[in-house]
Design a protein around this motif. Structure first.
Motif, PDB file in Angstrom:
ATOM      1  N   TYR A   7       0.845  -1.203   0.000  1.00  0.00           N
ATOM      2  CA  TYR A   7       0.000   0.000   0.000  1.00  0.00           C
ATOM      3  C   TYR A   7       0.880   1.253   0.000  1.00  0.00           C
ATOM      4  CZ  TYR A   7      -3.272   3.553   1.596  1.00  0.00           C
ATOM      5  OH  TYR A   7      -4.006   4.695   1.712  1.00  0.00           O
ATOM      6  N   LEU A   8       1.933   1.240   0.822  1.00  0.00           N
ATOM      7  CA  LEU A   8       2.858   2.388   0.850  1.00  0.00           C
ATOM      8  C   LEU A   8       3.544   2.576  -0.509  1.00  0.00           C
ATOM      9  CD1 LEU A   8       4.632   2.179   4.341  1.00  0.00           C
ATOM     10  CD2 LEU A   8       2.974   3.876   3.547  1.00  0.00           C
ATOM     11  N   VAL A  43       2.326   1.708  -3.450  1.00  0.00           N
ATOM     12  CA  VAL A  43       1.342   2.163  -4.433  1.00  0.00           C
ATOM     13  C   VAL A  43       0.937   3.622  -4.190  1.00  0.00           C
ATOM     14  CG1 VAL A  43      -1.048   1.850  -5.200  1.00  0.00           C
ATOM     15  CG2 VAL A  43       0.464  -0.124  -4.994  1.00  0.00           C
ATOM     16  N   THR A  44       0.856   4.020  -2.941  1.00  0.00           N
ATOM     17  CA  THR A  44       0.430   5.398  -2.666  1.00  0.00           C
ATOM     18  C   THR A  44       1.638   6.344  -2.652  1.00  0.00           C
ATOM     19  OG1 THR A  44       0.476   4.898  -0.301  1.00  0.00           O
ATOM     20  CG2 THR A  44      -1.647   4.737  -1.419  1.00  0.00           C
ATOM     21  N   ARG A  45       2.526   6.190  -1.683  1.00  0.00           N
ATOM     22  CA  ARG A  45       3.594   7.175  -1.476  1.00  0.00           C
ATOM     23  C   ARG A  45       4.642   7.162  -2.582  1.00  0.00           C
ATOM     24  NH1 ARG A  45       3.207   8.371   4.062  1.00  0.00           N
ATOM     25  NH2 ARG A  45       4.885   9.841   3.730  1.00  0.00           N
ATOM     26  N   ALA A  70       3.215   8.444  -5.876  1.00  0.00           N
ATOM     27  CA  ALA A  70       3.062   9.901  -5.846  1.00  0.00           C
ATOM     28  C   ALA A  70       4.405  10.574  -6.061  1.00  0.00           C
ATOM     29  CB  ALA A  70       2.452  10.327  -4.512  1.00  0.00           C
ATOM     30  N   ARG A 113       6.768   2.686 -12.887  1.00  0.00           N
ATOM     31  CA  ARG A 113       5.409   2.137 -12.906  1.00  0.00           C
ATOM     32  C   ARG A 113       5.435   0.643 -13.248  1.00  0.00           C
ATOM     33  NH1 ARG A 113       2.618   5.741 -16.588  1.00  0.00           N
ATOM     34  NH2 ARG A 113       3.213   7.443 -15.204  1.00  0.00           N
TER      35      ARG A 113
END
Ligand code: RET
Length: 231
Positions: free
Chosen positions: A136-137, A139-141, A144, A158
């Motif tokens: 999750y970290l 994919v999100t942080r 970004a 990516r």
């Protein structure tokens, strides 16, 4: 296991060779990815020669995998983080957080594998929860942060991040199906499945990263659109 050792050796030698032609300022990616392949080679070599395993109850438990993973998975995540973050030094907290979750995942996984009773499924669940949190970290942080990088870097980040999320998610499933879990598949199939995953997650990953000279060239020329600061 000897196929694994051979595959990892070919990877390590190729990465070392590619490293001799590394664009300025990108040597660390070659060094990290080379060390990943080297550690995996040694682990597969030990297993191919009959070591790195012990009996847990009546099943053979290959703990050498976990010795490999405890070193190589943090290094894979470091590759990803250094690619995404234009200023890794300003995001040490994030990098350390991701790596601590990863070590927690591998160590609780090792504990699960070494446990005979049904308690191992609880440990599997704890380990999988840590994996979900760390992915999750990523994919999100990290996604970004990567958006502030040059187009070539974004593209390769990516690809590698998606590869990582997909492949890593399959490990707990193979574990459950294999001899540590329900025993749906035998040891030979389990070994083969982990082999394919390990070769893809390390050597496939390494080739995608290190042969992408355009993206690496953008890093070496300071191609970041804007320095990333995520916190
Ligand atoms: C275990 C079992 C317990 C639950 C979970 C696991 C996850 C392992 C992972 C391993 C990744 C290894 C890689 C190796 C090198 O290429 C320990 C199997 C969640 C995600 C990427």
């Amino acid at each position: 296991m000897s196929i694994g050792a051979l595959g990892m050796l070919v990877g390590a030698v190729s990465f070392a060779y590619l490293g001799t032609q590394a664009p300025q300022g990108t040597r660390h990616f070659y060094a990290i990815t080379f060390v990943i392949a080297l550690i995996a080679f040694l682990s597969y070599l030990v297993m191919a020669t009959g070591g790195g395993a012990t009996l847990v109850g009546d099943r053979v438990f290959y703990y050498a995998r976990y010795v490999d993973w405890v070193f190589t998975t943090p290094l894979l995540l470091l590759d990803l983080a250094l690619l995404a973050l234009a200023r890794p030094g300003r995001n040490v907290g994030l990098i350390v957080g991701i790596i601590v979750l990863d070590l927690f995942m591998i160590l609780t996984g090792l504990w699960a594998g070494a446990t005979e009773g049904a308690g191992r499924y609880f440990l599997w669940f704890i380990s999988t929860a840590a994996m979900v949190a760390l992915l999750y970290l990523v994919v999100t942080r990290l996604f970004a942060a990567a958006r502030t990088q040059s187009p070539g870097v974004q593209q390769v980040f990516r690809t590698l991040a998606i590869l990582t999320v997909v492949l890593w998610s399959l490990y707990p499933i193979v574990w459950l199906l294999g001899t540590e879990g329900f025993g749906t598949v035998g040891i030979t199939t389990e070994v083969a499945l982990f082999l394919v995953l390990d070769l893809s997650a390390k050597i496939g990953f390494g080739f995608l990263l290190l042969t992408n000279r355009q993206a690496l060239g953008e890093i070496s020329s300071g191609g970041a659109a804007r320095p990333a600061r995520v916190s």
